[in-house]
Structure formats: C-alpha cells, structure tokens
Scaffold this motif. Structure first.
Motif, PDB file in Angstrom:
ATOM      1  N   SER A  69       0.755  -1.053  -0.498  1.00 28.89           N
ATOM      2  CA  SER A  69      -0.001   0.114   0.053  1.00 28.89           C
ATOM      3  C   SER A  69       0.742   0.598   0.459  1.00 28.89           C
ATOM      4  N   SER A  70       1.633   0.996   0.697  1.00 27.64           N
ATOM      5  CA  SER A  70       2.848   2.606   0.732  1.00 27.64           C
ATOM      6  C   SER A  70       3.415   2.943  -0.562  1.00 27.64           C
ATOM      7  N   LEU A  71       3.326   1.660  -1.487  1.00 25.50           N
ATOM      8  CA  LEU A  71       3.876   2.188  -2.934  1.00 25.50           C
ATOM      9  C   LEU A  71       2.215   2.449  -4.400  1.00 25.50           C
ATOM     10  N   MET A  72       1.727   2.264  -3.203  1.00 30.09           N
ATOM     11  CA  MET A  72       0.417   2.922  -4.761  1.00 30.09           C
ATOM     12  C   MET A  72       0.067   4.232  -4.570  1.00 30.09           C
ATOM     13  N   PRO A  73       0.106   5.492  -5.365  1.00 29.51           N
ATOM     14  CA  PRO A  73      -0.401   6.785  -5.189  1.00 29.51           C
ATOM     15  C   PRO A  73      -2.204   6.746  -4.792  1.00 29.51           C
ATOM     16  N   LYS A  74      -2.265   7.855  -3.953  1.00 32.67           N
ATOM     17  CA  LYS A  74      -3.852   8.113  -3.571  1.00 32.67           C
ATOM     18  C   LYS A  74      -4.640   8.425  -4.596  1.00 32.67           C
ATOM     19  N   HIS A  75      -4.372   8.691  -5.752  1.00 29.19           N
ATOM     20  CA  HIS A  75      -5.089   9.096  -7.134  1.00 29.19           C
ATOM     21  C   HIS A  75      -6.239   7.497  -7.450  1.00 29.19           C
ATOM     22  N   LEU A  76      -5.690   6.668  -7.474  1.00 26.25           N
ATOM     23  CA  LEU A  76      -6.016   4.962  -8.104  1.00 26.25           C
ATOM     24  C   LEU A  76      -7.259   4.747  -8.973  1.00 26.25           C
ATOM     25  N   ASP A  77      -8.259   5.887  -7.095  1.00 24.33           N
ATOM     26  CA  ASP A  77      -9.765   5.221  -7.524  1.00 24.33           C
ATOM     27  C   ASP A  77     -10.216   6.814  -8.978  1.00 24.33           C
ATOM     28  N   ALA A  78      -9.400   7.248  -9.123  1.00 24.14           N
ATOM     29  CA  ALA A  78      -9.916   8.259  -9.913  1.00 24.14           C
ATOM     30  C   ALA A  78      -9.447   7.896 -11.247  1.00 24.14           C
ATOM     31  N   LEU A  79      -8.487   7.070 -11.297  1.00 22.71           N
ATOM     32  CA  LEU A  79      -7.723   6.429 -12.500  1.00 22.71           C
ATOM     33  C   LEU A  79      -8.703   4.918 -12.747  1.00 22.71           C
ATOM     34  N   ASN A  80      -9.560   4.704 -12.115  1.00 23.95           N
ATOM     35  CA  ASN A  80     -10.275   3.848 -12.163  1.00 23.95           C
ATOM     36  C   ASN A  80      -9.730   1.981 -12.637  1.00 23.95           C
ATOM     37  N   VAL A  81      -8.519   2.099 -11.313  1.00 19.31           N
ATOM     38  CA  VAL A  81      -8.009   1.268 -11.237  1.00 19.31           C
ATOM     39  C   VAL A  81      -8.323   0.699  -9.184  1.00 19.31           C
ATOM     40  N   SER A  82      -8.278  -0.423  -8.807  1.00 13.62           N
ATOM     41  CA  SER A  82      -8.455  -0.978  -7.950  1.00 13.62           C
ATOM     42  C   SER A  82      -6.874  -1.805  -7.853  1.00 13.62           C
ATOM     43  N   HIS A  83      -7.219  -2.759  -6.417  1.00 15.52           N
ATOM     44  CA  HIS A  83      -6.002  -2.808  -5.703  1.00 15.52           C
ATOM     45  C   HIS A  83      -5.552  -4.220  -5.298  1.00 15.52           C
ATOM     46  N   PHE A  84      -4.457  -4.538  -5.584  1.00 16.00           N
ATOM     47  CA  PHE A  84      -4.518  -5.835  -5.334  1.00 16.00           C
ATOM     48  C   PHE A  84      -3.412  -6.327  -4.105  1.00 16.00           C
ATOM     49  N   SER A  85      -3.280  -6.444  -2.638  1.00 18.09           N
ATOM     50  CA  SER A  85      -1.845  -6.171  -2.028  1.00 18.09           C
ATOM     51  C   SER A  85      -1.737  -7.778  -1.474  1.00 18.09           C
ATOM     52  N   ASP A  86      -2.415  -8.943  -2.430  1.00 21.61           N
ATOM     53  CA  ASP A  86      -1.813  -9.890  -2.360  1.00 21.61           C
ATOM     54  C   ASP A  86      -0.708 -10.538  -4.276  1.00 21.61           C
ATOM     55  N   LEU A  87      -0.154 -11.612  -3.910  1.00 22.76           N
ATOM     56  CA  LEU A  87       0.516 -11.098  -4.819  1.00 22.76           C
ATOM     57  C   LEU A  87      -0.391 -12.889  -5.975  1.00 22.76           C
ATOM     58  N   LYS A  88      -0.467 -13.224  -4.979  1.00 23.73           N
ATOM     59  CA  LYS A  88      -0.998 -14.834  -5.960  1.00 23.73           C
ATOM     60  C   LYS A  88      -2.447 -14.556  -5.913  1.00 23.73           C
ATOM     61  N   GLU A  89      -3.453 -13.904  -5.130  1.00 24.14           N
ATOM     62  CA  GLU A  89      -4.152 -13.202  -5.609  1.00 24.14           C
ATOM     63  C   GLU A  89      -4.713 -12.431  -7.185  1.00 24.14           C
ATOM     64  N   ALA A  90      -3.328 -11.913  -7.299  1.00 24.19           N
ATOM     65  CA  ALA A  90      -3.242 -11.044  -8.815  1.00 24.19           C
ATOM     66  C   ALA A  90      -3.395 -11.752  -9.568  1.00 24.19           C
ATOM     67  N   LEU A  91      -2.044 -12.536  -9.486  1.00 23.36           N
ATOM     68  CA  LEU A  91      -1.284 -13.616 -10.582  1.00 23.36           C
ATOM     69  C   LEU A  91      -2.800 -14.124 -10.696  1.00 23.36           C
ATOM     70  N   ASN A  92      -3.550 -15.540  -9.842  1.00 22.78           N
ATOM     71  CA  ASN A  92      -5.133 -15.806 -10.371  1.00 22.78           C
ATOM     72  C   ASN A  92      -5.748 -14.608 -11.177  1.00 22.78           C
ATOM     73  N   TRP A  93      -5.798 -13.469 -11.308  1.00 24.87           N
ATOM     74  CA  TRP A  93      -6.864 -12.851 -11.934  1.00 24.87           C
ATOM     75  C   TRP A  93      -6.924 -12.776 -13.475  1.00 24.87           C
ATOM     76  N   CYS A  94      -5.691 -12.533 -13.473  1.00 27.32           N
ATOM     77  CA  CYS A  94      -5.191 -11.778 -14.809  1.00 27.32           C
ATOM     78  C   CYS A  94      -4.403 -12.512 -15.585  1.00 27.32           C
ATOM     79  N   ASP A  95      -4.293 -12.640 -16.671  1.00 21.18           N
ATOM     80  CA  ASP A  95      -3.409 -13.221 -18.183  1.00 21.18           C
ATOM     81  C   ASP A  95      -2.596 -11.990 -18.808  1.00 21.18           C
ATOM     82  N   VAL A  96      -2.562 -10.950 -18.181  1.00 25.16           N
ATOM     83  CA  VAL A  96      -0.699 -10.939 -18.342  1.00 25.16           C
ATOM     84  C   VAL A  96      -0.090  -9.421 -17.441  1.00 25.16           C
ATOM     85  N   ALA A  97       1.159 -10.097 -16.464  1.00 30.49           N
ATOM     86  CA  ALA A  97       1.151  -8.956 -15.158  1.00 30.49           C
ATOM     87  C   ALA A  97       2.905  -8.203 -15.797  1.00 30.49           C
TER      88      ALA A  97
END
Ligand code: NCD
Length: 310
Positions: free
Chosen positions: A192-220
């Motif tokens: 979280s410390s490396l996430m910008p504050k304006h993520l919501d305005a960019l319409n981008v959500s955040h995964f804290s958990d790497l494995k969850e993120a990798l399971n979601w994506c096609d491309v990392a």
C-alpha cells in the motif's frame, strides 16, 4: 484517419484510441521492415532529431536512436552528465542552442514531471517524451500494449495487473492510460505504501496479495522498485519485498493457468523477478524490446509527417 490528433507525444493521456491504433498499424509495417535484410527506409532523410537525455537510460536511448537511424534521419545525441547543464545552463537555453542547429524533433528524457510539456510550449520543434520523472513514459506504454496485442490478437478485454512501485513509476501511469483506452481491465498490485492516492480516480483497483493478482490476470507487467526516486523507506528491505512481491517459478507453477510476464527493464533479478521467470517461456520481455524500435519508428514517422504538412 491518416495522422495523429496531436503535434507532440507528451503523454498517453493526450492520445485518442484512434491515435494509438494508427501508431500500432504503422508499427506493424515498420516491424516487417526491421526484420528484412535491409532494415532501413529513406522516409526521414530530410529530418534532424536530437535525443536529449537528462537522466540515465540504456534501452530507451538506444531504441530511439536505432528507430531514428532506421528511418534515415540525422541524429544528434546529448546526455546531461557530459554537458553544460552541469555548468548551470537552463533547460530552455540548452534546447534553444540545439535548435539553432536546425533540429526538427526533440526526444527528451528528464527527471522533472512536465518537462516535455514545458518544452512543447516554448520551442518550435516536435517533442517526444522519453520519460519525465514519475509522470509519463508514453513510448514504453505503446510498446507494452503493442506486445500484448501481438501475443493475444487484441488488448480489449484482457486483464492486466501492474505489479510493484506504482507510486514512482511513469511506466505504470502511461500503461494504465494506454491499456484502458484500448479496452483492457487494469489493476495494480504491491505494498500500500507504493500505491498512489489517486488510484480511484484512475479507475484502477488494488491487490495486496500477489497470488490473488496473478490468478486474476492474463498478463503481469512487473516493475522495478525505483529506489533512486524514494526519499523515505517505503518497505523494510528489498529482501522482504522480494519475499512478498517477487515472482518465482514455484509461484507461477502453483497457479491454475498460464500467464504472460512483462517487464520494462532494467530488471533487478532476484527482487521483482527470479531469473527462471525472466528467462522463461512465459516472459515476452525481449519481444517488448524489439517492439520498442518499431513503435518509436511509428511515432517519429507520424510526427515528422506533420512537419512536412505544415
Ligand atoms: C523504465 C523507465 O526508465 O522509466 N525503463 C525504461 O524506460 N526501459 C523503467 C525503470 O527504470 O524501471
């Protein structure tokens, strides 16, 4: 549409989806040419380009220079470490002196966000932003999206997670704009410390958990920790970062699916990516480098077309 809607490439933010598609179609043609025995076209024989690098770079600088030479432009190179900037000259003075030598296009990398916008308002040349501080790195985002299009046929509908130091990364912001304009779903992952504050305005959500993120994506798309931009400690140590957010082969093998790994370079092997992932069949990192030349040729060719039309 036969040309770009913009006069400079300052950021992906300013491009339309048609601009990006035009750049990709033009890059398709140039990619064919650079894979032929004669890799050059005479298109820009009457154009002079200055590459101004006020910040370190290996592949971006070489890639631009090669792209310009493949188009037969005259090229001059400047890097601030060996220039009069260290003697106190202002950016505008440096660039105006270079323009007095009749330069048509300036490709600039600069540590200050907005430096290329400033330049475009103050000098009479086409400007290409090759990275301005933590702000944008448009040609990197173009070559990244182009590489995804090449791998999957289209970017639309693909799920892409950008992992790591989003806060300090110009690659992240340009990628978010570019992939969203092309219809991809983009999320980010990292501490979280490396996430910008304006993520919501960019319409981008955040995964804290790497494995969850990798399971979601096609491309990392995996980023380097930008230690040179960090004034304070954002995480305990690189070793701990690697333990929580580093991608290794065991982790990839434990996913129920195949994903594609990208990285803009330079890689910190053993931190964000292990070598057996960076060099694996999942990785398209070297395709990204090849596509960088074709996409930069396309951008420069299209901007140069605007000079001739004036
Ligand atoms: C990136 C940059 O300079 O922003 N590298 C590049 O252009 N290939 C990413 C980085 O430095 O980590």
């Amino acid at each position: 549409m036969s040309n770009l809607s913009v006069d400079h490439l300052l950021g992906i933010k300013y491009l339309t989806t048609s601009d990006i598609e035009l750049i990709f179609k033009t890059a398709d043609n140039f990619k064919k040419i650079i894979n032929q025995p004669i890799k050059k076209v005479p298109s820009l024989r009457d154009i002079t380009i200055a590459n101004l690098f006020f910040e370190n770079s290996t592949r971006t600088k070489l890639s631009f220079e090669l792209a310009e030479k493949r188009l037969s432009a005259d090229v001059i190179n400047f890097s601030s470490a060996s220039s009069s900037v260290t003697k106190g000259e202002t950016l505008l003075d440096t660039v105006n002196n270079i323009l007095a030598m009749k330069v048509d296009i300036v490709v600039m990398r600069h540590p200050n966000p907005g430096a290329s916008v400033f330049l475009s308002r103050n000098i009479d040349a086409k400007i290409v932003n090759a990275g301005d501080g933590t702000h944008e790195h448009p040609t990197q985002a173009l070559l990244d999206a182009y590489s995804i299009r090449e791998k999957y046929g289209e970017v639309k509908g693909k799920k892409i997670v950008i992992i790591g130091d989003i806060l300090h990364s110009r690659v992240a912001l340009s990628n978010i704009y570019c992939l969203q304009k092309l219809g991809a779903e983009v999320r980010v992952c990292g501490p979280s410390s490396l996430m910008p504050k304006h993520l919501d305005a960019l319409n981008v959500s955040h995964f804290s958990d790497l494995k969850e993120a990798l399971n979601w994506c096609d491309v990392a798309n995996v980023l380097r920790i930008q230690l040179e931009r960090q004034a304070v400690n954002y995480f305990p140590s690189l070793r701990e970062y690697a333990m929580v957010y580093g991608i290794n082969k065991n982790l990839l093998d434990s996913l129920g699916k195949e994903i594609t790994i990208m990285h803009p370079g330079p890689i910190n092997r053993g931190v964000e990516l292990s070598s057996d992932v960076a060099d694996s069949k999942h990785s398209i990192i070297l395709d990204q480098v090849e596509n960088g030349v074709a996409n930069r040729m396309a951008v420069i060719y299209l901007l140069a077309g605007k000079i001739k039309n004036n």
